[in-house]
Scaffold this motif. Structure first.
Motif, PDB file in Angstrom:
ATOM      1  N   SER A  23       0.916  -1.099   0.034  1.00 60.10           N
ATOM      2  CA  SER A  23       0.077   0.079  -0.189  1.00 60.10           C
ATOM      3  C   SER A  23       0.902   1.203  -0.166  1.00 60.10           C
ATOM      4  N   ILE A  24       1.894   1.170   0.837  1.00 60.26           N
ATOM      5  CA  ILE A  24       2.826   2.423   0.762  1.00 60.26           C
ATOM      6  C   ILE A  24       3.509   2.590  -0.712  1.00 60.26           C
ATOM      7  N   SER A  25       4.026   1.480  -0.989  1.00 62.80           N
ATOM      8  CA  SER A  25       4.582   1.741  -2.375  1.00 62.80           C
ATOM      9  C   SER A  25       3.787   2.043  -3.484  1.00 62.80           C
ATOM     10  N   LYS A  26       2.607   1.999  -3.445  1.00 64.44           N
ATOM     11  CA  LYS A  26       1.768   2.423  -4.528  1.00 64.44           C
ATOM     12  C   LYS A  26       1.499   3.812  -4.555  1.00 64.44           C
ATOM     13  N   HIS A  27       1.752   4.455  -3.491  1.00 58.49           N
ATOM     14  CA  HIS A  27       1.704   6.102  -3.270  1.00 58.49           C
ATOM     15  C   HIS A  27       3.065   6.865  -3.833  1.00 58.49           C
ATOM     16  N   SER A  28       3.884   5.777  -4.353  1.00 54.75           N
ATOM     17  CA  SER A  28       5.369   6.901  -4.729  1.00 54.75           C
ATOM     18  C   SER A  28       4.897   7.452  -6.218  1.00 54.75           C
ATOM     19  N   SER A  29       3.947   7.101  -6.803  1.00 50.43           N
ATOM     20  CA  SER A  29       3.566   7.943  -7.990  1.00 50.43           C
ATOM     21  C   SER A  29       2.890   9.091  -7.775  1.00 50.43           C
ATOM     22  N   LYS A  30       2.414   9.239  -6.455  1.00 53.88           N
ATOM     23  CA  LYS A  30       1.587  10.714  -6.011  1.00 53.88           C
ATOM     24  C   LYS A  30       2.560  11.445  -5.540  1.00 53.88           C
ATOM     25  N   LYS A  31       3.094  12.309  -6.349  1.00 53.35           N
ATOM     26  CA  LYS A  31       4.507  13.039  -5.885  1.00 53.35           C
ATOM     27  C   LYS A  31       4.078  14.495  -5.030  1.00 53.35           C
ATOM     28  N   ASN A  32       2.769  14.714  -5.184  1.00 54.67           N
ATOM     29  CA  ASN A  32       2.374  15.844  -4.278  1.00 54.67           C
ATOM     30  C   ASN A  32       2.168  15.554  -2.876  1.00 54.67           C
ATOM     31  N   ILE A  33       2.223  14.268  -2.575  1.00 56.73           N
ATOM     32  CA  ILE A  33       2.190  13.960  -1.084  1.00 56.73           C
ATOM     33  C   ILE A  33       3.302  14.036  -0.312  1.00 56.73           C
ATOM     34  N   GLY A  34       3.493  14.771   0.690  1.00 60.28           N
ATOM     35  CA  GLY A  34       4.461  15.054   1.419  1.00 60.28           C
ATOM     36  C   GLY A  34       4.532  14.384   2.727  1.00 60.28           C
ATOM     37  N   ALA A  35       3.468  13.713   3.495  1.00 58.48           N
ATOM     38  CA  ALA A  35       3.219  13.062   4.432  1.00 58.48           C
ATOM     39  C   ALA A  35       2.375  12.084   4.571  1.00 58.48           C
ATOM     40  N   HIS A  36       2.650  10.654   5.112  1.00 63.87           N
ATOM     41  CA  HIS A  36       1.774   9.765   5.316  1.00 63.87           C
ATOM     42  C   HIS A  36       1.561   9.522   6.818  1.00 63.87           C
ATOM     43  N   SER A  37       0.282   9.208   7.144  1.00 59.71           N
ATOM     44  CA  SER A  37       0.163   8.783   8.482  1.00 59.71           C
ATOM     45  C   SER A  37      -0.473   7.214   8.558  1.00 59.71           C
ATOM     46  N   LEU A  38      -0.039   6.498   9.280  1.00 58.12           N
ATOM     47  CA  LEU A  38      -0.372   5.005   9.211  1.00 58.12           C
ATOM     48  C   LEU A  38      -0.976   4.542  10.975  1.00 58.12           C
ATOM     49  N   PHE A  39      -1.920   3.927  11.032  1.00 56.75           N
ATOM     50  CA  PHE A  39      -2.312   3.530  12.175  1.00 56.75           C
ATOM     51  C   PHE A  39      -2.405   2.189  12.054  1.00 56.75           C
ATOM     52  N   LEU A  40      -1.858   1.075  12.929  1.00 58.82           N
ATOM     53  CA  LEU A  40      -1.829  -0.246  12.886  1.00 58.82           C
ATOM     54  C   LEU A  40      -2.404  -0.728  14.177  1.00 58.82           C
ATOM     55  N   GLY A  41      -3.511  -1.261  14.353  1.00 55.74           N
ATOM     56  CA  GLY A  41      -4.130  -1.998  15.348  1.00 55.74           C
ATOM     57  C   GLY A  41      -3.621  -3.283  15.386  1.00 55.74           C
ATOM     58  N   GLN A  42      -3.198  -3.791  16.502  1.00 58.45           N
ATOM     59  CA  GLN A  42      -2.428  -5.189  16.630  1.00 58.45           C
ATOM     60  C   GLN A  42      -3.152  -5.921  17.751  1.00 58.45           C
ATOM     61  N   VAL A  43      -3.322  -7.087  17.749  1.00 60.29           N
ATOM     62  CA  VAL A  43      -4.080  -7.950  18.760  1.00 60.29           C
ATOM     63  C   VAL A  43      -3.114  -8.136  19.909  1.00 60.29           C
ATOM     64  N   ARG A  44      -3.688  -7.600  21.064  1.00 56.97           N
ATOM     65  CA  ARG A  44      -2.632  -7.732  22.062  1.00 56.97           C
ATOM     66  C   ARG A  44      -2.967  -9.035  22.976  1.00 56.97           C
ATOM     67  N   ASP A  45      -1.957  -9.401  23.744  1.00 60.70           N
ATOM     68  CA  ASP A  45      -2.144 -10.850  24.428  1.00 60.70           C
ATOM     69  C   ASP A  45      -2.667 -10.496  25.615  1.00 60.70           C
ATOM     70  N   ASP A  46      -3.553  -9.609  25.995  1.00 62.32           N
ATOM     71  CA  ASP A  46      -3.953  -9.458  27.344  1.00 62.32           C
ATOM     72  C   ASP A  46      -3.941 -10.646  28.332  1.00 62.32           C
ATOM     73  N   LYS A  47      -3.801 -10.507  29.347  1.00 65.65           N
ATOM     74  CA  LYS A  47      -4.213 -11.515  30.415  1.00 65.65           C
ATOM     75  C   LYS A  47      -5.280 -10.956  31.240  1.00 65.65           C
TER      76      LYS A  47
END
Lengths: 147, 77
Positions: A23-47
């Protein structure tokens, strides 16, 4: 130029790091972009009571969730100066340590990308009809709660 | 005349089914009473109601063939 067409949000199972990289690499052709922000939610091994969460099983009210994702998307373009945005959410089983939510915003400047990303994540947690059932290592389970 | 019910998450565990119909009732308040009578354990959990995919907060009038979804607190992400 804003890319406002939407795509399928729900994916079966975990979201792979390779998919995120792609997904990130697909944006390299859009050269007007100066910043990406990504949120990744990860499953936590809560006790919980001495038991470990080993996975979360996600279900959704799909039709309503898809409408809600679209509404959040439209609002994000309305309220923030972003060039494009993507949301991916898992359905089905996602193991602890794997990614279940991927929000990706891009803008000319960092503040717009960061603010939009945060707003989208918060709204997904509050407004989208998705449920996570936490599965424990002794075969018990309980319904996940969002703070 | 009937109302279509969809149940999710913890609500579906209590009702034991995810998709069924009930004879028409005039509003969501009446429907809630009816459901809690059929499935008493629903009284002990929190759930919201969406009519035709729109979340409602007050008692809302129902029409024939409306789709009423019973939604426990969301926990996506």
């Amino acid at each position: 130029m804003s890319e406002k067409k939407s795509h399928k949000v729900f994916v079966d199972g975990a979201i792979s790091p390779a998919f995120i990289a792609d997904s990130i690499s697909k944006h390299s052709s859009k050269k007007n972009i100066g910043a990406h922000s990504l949120f990744l939610g990860q499953v936590r091994d809560d006790k919980i009571d001495g038991q470990n969460v080993i996975a979360i099983e996600y279900t959704a009210y799909r039709e309503m969730a898809e409408e809600k994702f679209l509404e959040i998307r439209e609002d994000a373009f309305e309220s923030h100066s972003i060039i494009c945005m993507h949301i991916y959410h898992s359905l089905g089983l996602v193991k602890a340590g794997e990614i279940s939510l991927f929000v990706f915003t891009s803008a000319v400047h960092r503040k717009d990308a960061i603010d939009a990303c945060e707003m989208i994540v918060e709204r997904i947690k509050k407004e989208v009809p998705v449920w996570g059932k936490e599965l424990m290592d002794n075969n018990n389970s309980q319904w996940k709660k969002n703070d | 005349m009937e109302i279509n019910i969809l149940a999710f998450g913890q609500v579906a565990e209590i009702t034991g089914k995810t998709n069924w119909s009930v004879p028409y009732v005039k509003d969501t308040g009446e429907l809630r009473v009816l459901l809690e009578k059929s499935y008493p354990r629903l009284q002990s959990i929190e759930f919201a109601i969406a009519v035709n995919k729109k979340l409602i907060s007050d008692n809302s009038e129902l029409n024939d063939k409306d789709v009423v979804a019973l939604l426990p607190p969301f926990s996506g992400g």
